[in-house]
Design an enzyme around this catalytic site. Sequence first.
Site, PDB file in Angstrom:
ATOM      1  N   LYS A 222      -8.528 -12.283  10.193  1.00  0.00           N
ATOM      2  CA  LYS A 222      -8.242 -12.634   8.797  1.00  0.00           C
ATOM      3  C   LYS A 222      -6.815 -12.191   8.501  1.00  0.00           C
ATOM      4  O   LYS A 222      -6.435 -11.058   8.806  1.00  0.00           O
ATOM      5  CB  LYS A 222      -9.216 -11.894   7.886  1.00  0.00           C
ATOM      6  CG  LYS A 222      -8.724 -11.753   6.436  1.00  0.00           C
ATOM      7  CD  LYS A 222      -9.829 -11.308   5.526  1.00  0.00           C
ATOM      8  CE  LYS A 222      -9.283 -10.855   4.177  1.00  0.00           C
ATOM      9  NZ  LYS A 222     -10.349 -10.680   3.191  1.00  0.00           N
TER      10      LYS A 222
ATOM     11  N   PRO B  16      -4.989 -15.172   0.133  1.00  0.00           N
ATOM     12  CA  PRO B  16      -3.800 -14.822  -0.652  1.00  0.00           C
ATOM     13  C   PRO B  16      -4.113 -14.120  -1.979  1.00  0.00           C
ATOM     14  O   PRO B  16      -3.186 -13.930  -2.790  1.00  0.00           O
ATOM     15  CB  PRO B  16      -3.161 -16.188  -0.905  1.00  0.00           C
ATOM     16  CG  PRO B  16      -4.334 -17.112  -1.003  1.00  0.00           C
ATOM     17  CD  PRO B  16      -5.388 -16.572  -0.071  1.00  0.00           C
ATOM     18  N   ASN B  17      -5.368 -13.760  -2.213  1.00  0.00           N
ATOM     19  CA  ASN B  17      -5.736 -13.046  -3.453  1.00  0.00           C
ATOM     20  C   ASN B  17      -5.139 -13.703  -4.707  1.00  0.00           C
ATOM     21  O   ASN B  17      -4.427 -13.063  -5.484  1.00  0.00           O
ATOM     22  CB  ASN B  17      -5.328 -11.566  -3.403  1.00  0.00           C
ATOM     23  CG  ASN B  17      -6.206 -10.738  -2.480  1.00  0.00           C
ATOM     24  OD1 ASN B  17      -5.720 -10.206  -1.491  1.00  0.00           O
ATOM     25  ND2 ASN B  17      -7.485 -10.657  -2.770  1.00  0.00           N
TER      26      ASN B  17
ATOM     27  N   ASN C 150     -14.153 -12.833  -2.892  1.00  0.00           N
ATOM     28  CA  ASN C 150     -14.595 -11.500  -3.296  1.00  0.00           C
ATOM     29  C   ASN C 150     -13.948 -11.169  -4.644  1.00  0.00           C
ATOM     30  O   ASN C 150     -13.891 -10.021  -5.054  1.00  0.00           O
ATOM     31  CB  ASN C 150     -14.220 -10.436  -2.263  1.00  0.00           C
ATOM     32  CG  ASN C 150     -12.725 -10.287  -2.082  1.00  0.00           C
ATOM     33  OD1 ASN C 150     -12.131 -10.988  -1.280  1.00  0.00           O
ATOM     34  ND2 ASN C 150     -12.097  -9.371  -2.824  1.00  0.00           N
TER      35      ASN C 150
ATOM     36  N   HIS D 255     -16.713  -8.291   2.388  1.00  0.00           N
ATOM     37  CA  HIS D 255     -15.411  -7.821   1.932  1.00  0.00           C
ATOM     38  C   HIS D 255     -15.185  -6.356   2.303  1.00  0.00           C
ATOM     39  O   HIS D 255     -16.139  -5.601   2.489  1.00  0.00           O
ATOM     40  CB  HIS D 255     -15.374  -7.973   0.401  1.00  0.00           C
ATOM     41  CG  HIS D 255     -14.216  -7.301  -0.260  1.00  0.00           C
ATOM     42  ND1 HIS D 255     -14.354  -6.188  -1.060  1.00  0.00           N
ATOM     43  CD2 HIS D 255     -12.893  -7.584  -0.244  1.00  0.00           C
ATOM     44  CE1 HIS D 255     -13.169  -5.836  -1.515  1.00  0.00           C
ATOM     45  NE2 HIS D 255     -12.267  -6.665  -1.036  1.00  0.00           N
TER      46      HIS D 255
ATOM     47  N   HIS E 284       0.834  -1.208   0.000  1.00  0.00           N
ATOM     48  CA  HIS E 284       0.000   0.000   0.000  1.00  0.00           C
ATOM     49  C   HIS E 284       0.866   1.253   0.000  1.00  0.00           C
ATOM     50  O   HIS E 284       1.856   1.336   0.732  1.00  0.00           O
ATOM     51  CB  HIS E 284      -0.876   0.055   1.255  1.00  0.00           C
ATOM     52  CG  HIS E 284      -2.034  -0.881   1.246  1.00  0.00           C
ATOM     53  ND1 HIS E 284      -3.209  -0.627   1.897  1.00  0.00           N
ATOM     54  CD2 HIS E 284      -2.193  -2.095   0.660  1.00  0.00           C
ATOM     55  CE1 HIS E 284      -4.049  -1.638   1.721  1.00  0.00           C
ATOM     56  NE2 HIS E 284      -3.445  -2.547   0.980  1.00  0.00           N
TER      57      HIS E 284
ATOM     58  N   THR F 164     -23.473   3.200  -9.395  1.00  0.00           N
ATOM     59  CA  THR F 164     -24.858   3.157  -8.908  1.00  0.00           C
ATOM     60  C   THR F 164     -24.892   2.864  -7.406  1.00  0.00           C
ATOM     61  O   THR F 164     -25.703   3.425  -6.673  1.00  0.00           O
ATOM     62  CB  THR F 164     -25.680   2.082  -9.653  1.00  0.00           C
ATOM     63  OG1 THR F 164     -24.955   0.864  -9.647  1.00  0.00           O
ATOM     64  CG2 THR F 164     -25.952   2.475 -11.083  1.00  0.00           C
TER      65      THR F 164
ATOM     66  N   HIS G  23     -11.115  -2.666   6.933  1.00  0.00           N
ATOM     67  CA  HIS G  23      -9.790  -2.046   6.996  1.00  0.00           C
ATOM     68  C   HIS G  23      -9.785  -0.876   7.981  1.00  0.00           C
ATOM     69  O   HIS G  23      -8.762  -0.234   8.143  1.00  0.00           O
ATOM     70  CB  HIS G  23      -9.423  -1.464   5.619  1.00  0.00           C
ATOM     71  CG  HIS G  23      -8.863  -2.433   4.638  1.00  0.00           C
ATOM     72  ND1 HIS G  23      -7.579  -2.360   4.168  1.00  0.00           N
ATOM     73  CD2 HIS G  23      -9.410  -3.484   3.995  1.00  0.00           C
ATOM     74  CE1 HIS G  23      -7.367  -3.307   3.288  1.00  0.00           C
ATOM     75  NE2 HIS G  23      -8.462  -4.009   3.168  1.00  0.00           N
TER      76      HIS G  23
ATOM     77  N   LYS H 212      -4.197 -11.353   5.537  1.00  0.00           N
ATOM     78  CA  LYS H 212      -3.957 -11.125   4.119  1.00  0.00           C
ATOM     79  C   LYS H 212      -2.681 -11.852   3.748  1.00  0.00           C
ATOM     80  O   LYS H 212      -1.598 -11.513   4.241  1.00  0.00           O
ATOM     81  CB  LYS H 212      -3.832  -9.615   3.861  1.00  0.00           C
ATOM     82  CG  LYS H 212      -3.443  -9.201   2.469  1.00  0.00           C
ATOM     83  CD  LYS H 212      -4.394  -9.697   1.408  1.00  0.00           C
ATOM     84  CE  LYS H 212      -5.826  -9.283   1.647  1.00  0.00           C
ATOM     85  NZ  LYS H 212      -6.784  -9.739   0.638  1.00  0.00           N
TER      86      LYS H 212
ATOM     87  N   ARG I 123      -4.536   3.853  -7.560  1.00  0.00           N
ATOM     88  CA  ARG I 123      -3.800   2.990  -6.634  1.00  0.00           C
ATOM     89  C   ARG I 123      -2.808   2.161  -7.432  1.00  0.00           C
ATOM     90  O   ARG I 123      -3.139   1.625  -8.476  1.00  0.00           O
ATOM     91  CB  ARG I 123      -4.809   2.086  -5.920  1.00  0.00           C
ATOM     92  CG  ARG I 123      -4.194   1.036  -5.037  1.00  0.00           C
ATOM     93  CD  ARG I 123      -5.287   0.226  -4.320  1.00  0.00           C
ATOM     94  NE  ARG I 123      -4.694  -0.903  -3.622  1.00  0.00           N
ATOM     95  CZ  ARG I 123      -5.352  -1.709  -2.809  1.00  0.00           C
ATOM     96  NH1 ARG I 123      -6.633  -1.519  -2.584  1.00  0.00           N
ATOM     97  NH2 ARG I 123      -4.742  -2.725  -2.212  1.00  0.00           N
TER      98      ARG I 123
HETATM   99  O1  GKR Z   1      -6.108  -3.726   0.658  1.00  0.00           O
HETATM  100  O2  GKR Z   1      -4.395  -4.985   0.245  1.00  0.00           O
HETATM  101  C1  GKR Z   1      -5.603  -4.806   0.322  1.00  0.00           C
HETATM  102  C2  GKR Z   1      -6.525  -5.961   0.054  1.00  0.00           C
HETATM  103  O3  GKR Z   1      -5.838  -6.997  -0.553  1.00  0.00           O
HETATM  104  C3  GKR Z   1      -7.675  -5.538  -0.816  1.00  0.00           C
HETATM  105  O4  GKR Z   1      -7.164  -4.930  -1.969  1.00  0.00           O
HETATM  106  C4  GKR Z   1      -8.597  -6.658  -1.189  1.00  0.00           C
HETATM  107  O5  GKR Z   1      -9.598  -6.143  -2.011  1.00  0.00           O
HETATM  108  O6  GKR Z   1      -9.078  -6.869   1.134  1.00  0.00           O
HETATM  109  C5  GKR Z   1      -9.371  -7.263  -0.092  1.00  0.00           C
HETATM  110  C6  GKR Z   1      -9.644  -8.741  -0.202  1.00  0.00           C
HETATM  111  O7  GKR Z   1     -10.228  -9.270   0.700  1.00  0.00           O
HETATM  112  O8  GKR Z   1      -9.348  -9.362  -1.224  1.00  0.00           O
HETATM  113 MG    MG Z   2     -10.419 -11.194  -0.318  1.00  0.00          MG
END
Ligand code: GKR
Ligand code: MG
Length: 416
Positions: A184, A215-216, A262, A313, A28, A101, A342, A186, A396
Amino acid sequence: MSSTRIRELIVTPIAFGDPPLLNSNGVHEPLALRIILQLVLEDGTVGLGESPGGTARLERLHAAAKVVAGMDVFDTTALAAAIDAALLETVPSSHERGWTTSAIEVACLDAQGKLLDRPVSDLLGGRVRDAVPFAAYLFYKWAEHPALDGRPAITDDWGEALDPAGIVEQARLMQERYGFRSFKLKGGVLPPDEEIAAIRALAEAFPGQPLRLDPNTAWTVETSKYVARELDGVLEYLEDPAKGIEGMAEVAKDSPMPLATNMCVIAWEHLKPAVEQNAIQVLLTDHHYWGGLRRTRELAAVCEAFGLALSMHSNSHLGISLAAMTHVGAAIPNLDHSCDTHYPWNSADDVIVPGVLELRDGEIKVPTGPGLGVELDHDQLDRLHRRYVESGMRSRDDTGYMRRFQPEYERLLPRW
Ligand code: GKR
Ligand code: MG
């Protein structure tokens, strides 16, 4: 009732402080972007909304502002259709149009609640709980934003978290400060075995308290299956380990715990294939892109019909979004897991007058005042808008920012 017509939509981009939180895209930046909406009615009533930031979203909200002027604030279906039609040509993705919207619908509901002297949760069918549970959102993070281009380093009071001990310490701080009872992490930042070790350390430090790992999509299907096996009995759910509905469906075949998303189910058209393939067992809702609070309430009913559990999310956000999340979280009977937020990372820069939204015992009491129940701090809005203007930041870029410190860094999904 005095006129319920919309006079204008005031759209204000802002920038606020964000710590160096790591994810599968990088890190970030020191500032995060949001957009604050003030929907002004003919009678002077103002409805508030908050949207993620960035130039594209800002332009779309400006385009929508032209369409909504003169319409009735109670006509949210017609308003959504008019905004959608206005954006259709330039924004082909229904998911992307949904961000616009949604933000405006929240502002409409805030204004409606103020006109009717009822909280937004009442407009969503009434609250089924007086407080909404939230999870601590843990991140691997640096101790500071390193000095850059003449700007001094920016520190924070969370400290560094780059190993299991650092993550457990961050979780302790989160619990001490806000009373969270679920966590949770990340992920997608360190090799999977290190993240497995961090989750095991959390399980030992907080026995019986629900844990999740997200882990996205940093892992292949095989790696995802491996992690799922290793964390059998430890995680309440595993979030977006692999990419897409097909990838998740493959993982789900062998996963001992539910899979959540998400990322691969973010629009109505994704629900049918995801259910048919049993790709997910938990959906993380987000009113910011599902069409607003009423559509999120409807989405909950769809999930109930198909036996999907519900969680929520979150992305970097401020208090107007948090209030909206709390109202909808209060009105959804089948909210099965605590919601993500967050907020602890960003609350110091909030744009609302303090006192209404307090994270205590891991919960937020549903505001009972009219509308969202929160009040805009106009001085703070001006300050954050000036910061936006002066920063020159317009989108971002976690990967680009990471490369300023590690030029060889590459965004690789999957990485492991
Ligand atoms: O803010 O670094 C982050 C998160 O990874 C965010 O971008 C994700 O959208 O928190 C989110 C998630 O649950 O995937
Ligand atoms: Mg997520």
